[in-house]
Design a protein around this motif. Structure first.
Motif, PDB file in Angstrom:
ATOM      1  N   MET A 189       0.829  -1.193   0.000  1.00  0.00           N
ATOM      2  CA  MET A 189       0.000   0.000   0.000  1.00  0.00           C
ATOM      3  C   MET A 189       0.865   1.244   0.000  1.00  0.00           C
ATOM      4  SD  MET A 189      -2.835  -1.053   2.881  1.00  0.00           S
ATOM      5  CE  MET A 189      -3.479  -2.736   2.968  1.00  0.00           C
ATOM      6  N   ASP A 190       0.348   2.288  -0.636  1.00  0.00           N
ATOM      7  CA  ASP A 190       0.940   3.623  -0.581  1.00  0.00           C
ATOM      8  C   ASP A 190      -0.154   4.567  -0.089  1.00  0.00           C
ATOM      9  OD1 ASP A 190       2.146   6.075  -0.887  1.00  0.00           O
ATOM     10  OD2 ASP A 190       2.878   5.700  -2.919  1.00  0.00           O
ATOM     11  N   LEU A 191      -0.044   4.990   1.155  1.00  0.00           N
ATOM     12  CA  LEU A 191      -1.114   5.759   1.786  1.00  0.00           C
ATOM     13  C   LEU A 191      -0.912   7.263   1.686  1.00  0.00           C
ATOM     14  CD1 LEU A 191      -1.770   3.611   4.990  1.00  0.00           C
ATOM     15  CD2 LEU A 191      -2.806   3.437   2.712  1.00  0.00           C
ATOM     16  N   ASN A 192      -0.126   7.706   0.713  1.00  0.00           N
ATOM     17  CA  ASN A 192       0.087   9.142   0.546  1.00  0.00           C
ATOM     18  C   ASN A 192       0.422   9.455  -0.907  1.00  0.00           C
ATOM     19  OD1 ASN A 192       0.680  11.847   0.715  1.00  0.00           O
ATOM     20  ND2 ASN A 192       2.157  11.662   2.372  1.00  0.00           N
ATOM     21  N   VAL A 193      -0.615   9.707  -1.687  1.00  0.00           N
ATOM     22  CA  VAL A 193      -0.452  10.212  -3.049  1.00  0.00           C
ATOM     23  C   VAL A 193      -1.128  11.578  -3.082  1.00  0.00           C
ATOM     24  CG1 VAL A 193      -1.030   9.878  -5.472  1.00  0.00           C
ATOM     25  CG2 VAL A 193      -0.398   7.907  -4.076  1.00  0.00           C
ATOM     26  N   LEU A 194      -0.374  12.622  -3.319  1.00  0.00           N
ATOM     27  CA  LEU A 194      -0.893  13.978  -3.188  1.00  0.00           C
ATOM     28  C   LEU A 194      -1.984  14.266  -4.213  1.00  0.00           C
ATOM     29  CD1 LEU A 194       2.339  16.049  -2.485  1.00  0.00           C
ATOM     30  CD2 LEU A 194       0.649  15.196  -0.866  1.00  0.00           C
ATOM     31  N   ILE A 205       5.388   3.648   8.697  1.00  0.00           N
ATOM     32  CA  ILE A 205       4.975   3.375   7.322  1.00  0.00           C
ATOM     33  C   ILE A 205       5.790   4.256   6.385  1.00  0.00           C
ATOM     34  CG2 ILE A 205       2.633   2.701   7.975  1.00  0.00           C
ATOM     35  CD1 ILE A 205       1.665   5.399   6.887  1.00  0.00           C
ATOM     36  N   LEU A 206       6.090   3.717   5.216  1.00  0.00           N
ATOM     37  CA  LEU A 206       6.809   4.447   4.179  1.00  0.00           C
ATOM     38  C   LEU A 206       5.851   4.722   3.034  1.00  0.00           C
ATOM     39  CD1 LEU A 206      10.132   2.382   4.105  1.00  0.00           C
ATOM     40  CD2 LEU A 206       9.738   4.569   5.240  1.00  0.00           C
ATOM     41  N   SER A 207       5.742   5.964   2.632  1.00  0.00           N
ATOM     42  CA  SER A 207       4.849   6.339   1.539  1.00  0.00           C
ATOM     43  C   SER A 207       5.581   7.282   0.599  1.00  0.00           C
ATOM     44  CB  SER A 207       3.578   6.983   2.084  1.00  0.00           C
ATOM     45  OG  SER A 207       3.901   8.124   2.855  1.00  0.00           O
ATOM     46  N   SER A 208       4.939   7.619  -0.500  1.00  0.00           N
ATOM     47  CA  SER A 208       5.627   8.387  -1.533  1.00  0.00           C
ATOM     48  C   SER A 208       5.452   9.893  -1.381  1.00  0.00           C
ATOM     49  CB  SER A 208       5.132   7.954  -2.912  1.00  0.00           C
ATOM     50  OG  SER A 208       3.750   8.259  -3.065  1.00  0.00           O
ATOM     51  N   ALA A 209       4.211  10.344  -1.090  1.00  0.00           N
ATOM     52  CA  ALA A 209       3.874  11.776  -1.173  1.00  0.00           C
ATOM     53  C   ALA A 209       4.187  12.276  -2.580  1.00  0.00           C
ATOM     54  CB  ALA A 209       4.604  12.592  -0.115  1.00  0.00           C
ATOM     55  N   ALA A 210       3.903  11.426  -3.566  1.00  0.00           N
ATOM     56  CA  ALA A 210       4.243  11.730  -4.955  1.00  0.00           C
ATOM     57  C   ALA A 210       3.262  12.733  -5.552  1.00  0.00           C
ATOM     58  CB  ALA A 210       4.245  10.450  -5.781  1.00  0.00           C
ATOM     59  N   GLU A 211       3.792  13.643  -6.351  1.00  0.00           N
ATOM     60  CA  GLU A 211       2.973  14.609  -7.071  1.00  0.00           C
ATOM     61  C   GLU A 211       2.769  14.199  -8.525  1.00  0.00           C
ATOM     62  OE1 GLU A 211       4.903  18.341  -6.642  1.00  0.00           O
ATOM     63  OE2 GLU A 211       4.448  18.540  -4.502  1.00  0.00           O
ATOM     64  N   LYS A 212       3.636  13.317  -9.010  1.00  0.00           N
ATOM     65  CA  LYS A 212       3.521  12.825 -10.381  1.00  0.00           C
ATOM     66  C   LYS A 212       3.998  11.387 -10.432  1.00  0.00           C
ATOM     67  CE  LYS A 212       7.841  15.254 -11.389  1.00  0.00           C
ATOM     68  NZ  LYS A 212       8.497  16.269 -12.244  1.00  0.00           N
ATOM     69  N   LYS A 251       9.843  -4.056   5.164  1.00  0.00           N
ATOM     70  CA  LYS A 251       8.782  -4.675   4.363  1.00  0.00           C
ATOM     71  C   LYS A 251       7.417  -4.440   4.998  1.00  0.00           C
ATOM     72  CE  LYS A 251       7.376  -9.001   2.174  1.00  0.00           C
ATOM     73  NZ  LYS A 251       7.690 -10.439   1.959  1.00  0.00           N
ATOM     74  N   GLU A 252       7.350  -4.513   6.326  1.00  0.00           N
ATOM     75  CA  GLU A 252       6.082  -4.259   7.010  1.00  0.00           C
ATOM     76  C   GLU A 252       5.632  -2.814   6.846  1.00  0.00           C
ATOM     77  OE1 GLU A 252       6.547  -5.388  11.049  1.00  0.00           O
ATOM     78  OE2 GLU A 252       6.576  -7.548  10.643  1.00  0.00           O
ATOM     79  N   ALA A 253       6.581  -1.905   6.638  1.00  0.00           N
ATOM     80  CA  ALA A 253       6.251  -0.485   6.518  1.00  0.00           C
ATOM     81  C   ALA A 253       5.452  -0.169   5.259  1.00  0.00           C
ATOM     82  CB  ALA A 253       7.527   0.353   6.547  1.00  0.00           C
ATOM     83  N   VAL A 254       5.436  -1.076   4.291  1.00  0.00           N
ATOM     84  CA  VAL A 254       4.630  -0.869   3.088  1.00  0.00           C
ATOM     85  C   VAL A 254       3.562  -1.948   2.931  1.00  0.00           C
ATOM     86  CG1 VAL A 254       6.363   0.406   1.784  1.00  0.00           C
ATOM     87  CG2 VAL A 254       6.375  -2.092   1.727  1.00  0.00           C
ATOM     88  N   SER A 255       3.382  -2.776   3.978  1.00  0.00           N
ATOM     89  CA  SER A 255       2.386  -3.851   3.864  1.00  0.00           C
ATOM     90  C   SER A 255       1.559  -3.977   5.138  1.00  0.00           C
ATOM     91  CB  SER A 255       3.080  -5.175   3.528  1.00  0.00           C
ATOM     92  OG  SER A 255       4.094  -5.478   4.486  1.00  0.00           O
ATOM     93  N   SER A 256       1.989  -4.792   6.082  1.00  0.00           N
ATOM     94  CA  SER A 256       1.157  -5.111   7.236  1.00  0.00           C
ATOM     95  C   SER A 256       0.906  -3.913   8.147  1.00  0.00           C
ATOM     96  CB  SER A 256       1.804  -6.250   8.044  1.00  0.00           C
ATOM     97  OG  SER A 256       3.102  -5.896   8.466  1.00  0.00           O
ATOM     98  N   THR A 257       1.884  -3.025   8.314  1.00  0.00           N
ATOM     99  CA  THR A 257       1.663  -1.840   9.138  1.00  0.00           C
ATOM    100  C   THR A 257       0.644  -0.909   8.487  1.00  0.00           C
ATOM    101  OG1 THR A 257       3.957  -1.988   9.919  1.00  0.00           O
ATOM    102  CG2 THR A 257       2.786   0.050  10.366  1.00  0.00           C
ATOM    103  N   CYS A 258       0.663  -0.826   7.170  1.00  0.00           N
ATOM    104  CA  CYS A 258      -0.344  -0.023   6.458  1.00  0.00           C
ATOM    105  C   CYS A 258      -1.740  -0.619   6.647  1.00  0.00           C
ATOM    106  CB  CYS A 258      -0.007   0.040   4.980  1.00  0.00           C
ATOM    107  SG  CYS A 258       1.510   0.953   4.597  1.00  0.00           S
ATOM    108  N   ARG A 259      -1.818  -1.931   6.660  1.00  0.00           N
ATOM    109  CA  ARG A 259      -3.107  -2.575   6.898  1.00  0.00           C
ATOM    110  C   ARG A 259      -3.595  -2.272   8.306  1.00  0.00           C
ATOM    111  NH1 ARG A 259      -5.060  -7.421   8.939  1.00  0.00           N
ATOM    112  NH2 ARG A 259      -6.963  -8.165   7.927  1.00  0.00           N
ATOM    113  N   ALA A 260      -2.671  -2.228   9.273  1.00  0.00           N
ATOM    114  CA  ALA A 260      -3.040  -1.876  10.642  1.00  0.00           C
ATOM    115  C   ALA A 260      -3.587  -0.450  10.713  1.00  0.00           C
ATOM    116  CB  ALA A 260      -1.838  -2.033  11.565  1.00  0.00           C
ATOM    117  N   VAL A 261      -3.063   0.439   9.866  1.00  0.00           N
ATOM    118  CA  VAL A 261      -3.577   1.811   9.819  1.00  0.00           C
ATOM    119  C   VAL A 261      -5.039   1.823   9.363  1.00  0.00           C
ATOM    120  CG1 VAL A 261      -3.321   4.068   8.708  1.00  0.00           C
ATOM    121  CG2 VAL A 261      -1.306   2.793   9.402  1.00  0.00           C
TER     122      VAL A 261
END
Length: 280
Positions: A5-10, A184-191, A216-226
């Motif tokens: 999961m990526d929980l931050n796409v601007l 969690i690790l996310s992108s905050a991507a603008e493009k 690995k959990e920072a982009v998978s199971s921890t995101c699911r916990a969020v």
């Protein structure tokens, strides 16, 4: 198989840009993305909390996730940038329109308040500048105990050398206090060009100070916990569901054929209840 999961796409008002971001995320293997609406109130004038745009207005048809047979899941997220305690209103009805709620504190006092008291899902750590405070274990442990996660984003590190240094430095400082928990690790991507694949992000997490497993959990199971934490936040800190047992189904089918006078009320013990799961 891990669900990434990526929980931050601007968010952008440009529909083509948002469509390109969502399609690229699905191609890279992300099963869920969250469109982030950043709200930065100021004391000079009153500002309205942005309203999330319906997903079907951003993209006509959701793309299928690479390697899976289902379309990508798109959520809405609100991030409140706090420079004063009054900027976050926990009972605001506008917040209910969003699936996820995040806060980005700008001072040490607000960081402590957010960790210990604010009912949010994510605490954002600014990685574009030098932080004016140090991370202390007491508030961080308080946030971890409440199930709140800390977010580090990497897209800014791709844009500028100075911001890359701040991203790594702030990330390492956070890891020294939280020991890799609730990150969690996310992108905050603008493009779309700023998005990276899940395994590239995992390698980047190791650079930030995470272990291989935690990264690995920072982009998978921890995101699911969020996501689970967000659901419980909206349902009084717990989810209670009911389900019929096999015996009850048979009794219902038999009872429907019996005369009304022969039917008896069910006792509480005959109802099937799923245990409520509480996430602190």
């Amino acid at each position: 198989m891990a669900v990434f999961m990526d929980l931050n796409v601007l968010f952008s008002a440009d529909r083509k840009r948002m469509q390109s971001l969502i399609e690229t995320a699905a191609h890279l293997g992300f099963s869920t993305v969250a469109i982030n609406y950043v709200f930065e109130p100021t004391a000079k004038k009153k500002q309205e909390v942005p309203s999330p745009m319906p997903i079907n207005e951003l993209i006509g048809q959701l793309p299928v996730v690479q390697g899976r047979s289902r379309p990508i899941r798109v959520l809405n997220r609100l991030t409140v940038v706090m420079s004063e305690a009054s900027h976050f209103r926990p009972n605001a009805t506008e917040y209910r329109a969003f699936d996820l709620l995040a806060v980005q504190p700008t001072t040490e006092k607000l960081f402590h308040t957010t960790c210990m008291l604010c009912d949010v899902d994510i605490i954002c750590i600014s990685v574009t500048e030098k932080l004016p405070f140090f991370f202390k274990r007491a508030p961080i442990n308080g946030a971890i105990d409440r199930g709140v996660v800390f977010e580090l984003s990497y897209a800014s590190a791709l844009r500028d050398t100075t911001m890359r240094c701040y991203t790594i430095a702030n990330s390492v400082c956070l890891m020294e206090s939280c020991k890799g928990k609730n990150i969690i690790l996310s992108s905050a991507a603008e493009k779309a060009l700023e998005l990276r694949g899940p395994y590239d992000i995992t390698n980047l997490g190791v650079l930030f100070g995470l272990s291989d497993a935690d990264s690995k959990e920072a982009v998978s199971s921890t995101c699911r916990a969020v996501l689970l934490h967000a659901e419980t936040r909206k349902t009084a800190s717990g989810i209670v569901y009911t389900m019929k047992s096999q015996q009850e189904v048979l009794e219902d089918s038999a009872g429907s054929e019996a005369p009304e006078s022969q039917k008896r009320p069910k006792t509480p013990g005959e109802w099937g209840f799923g245990r409520g799961r509480t996430h602190s």
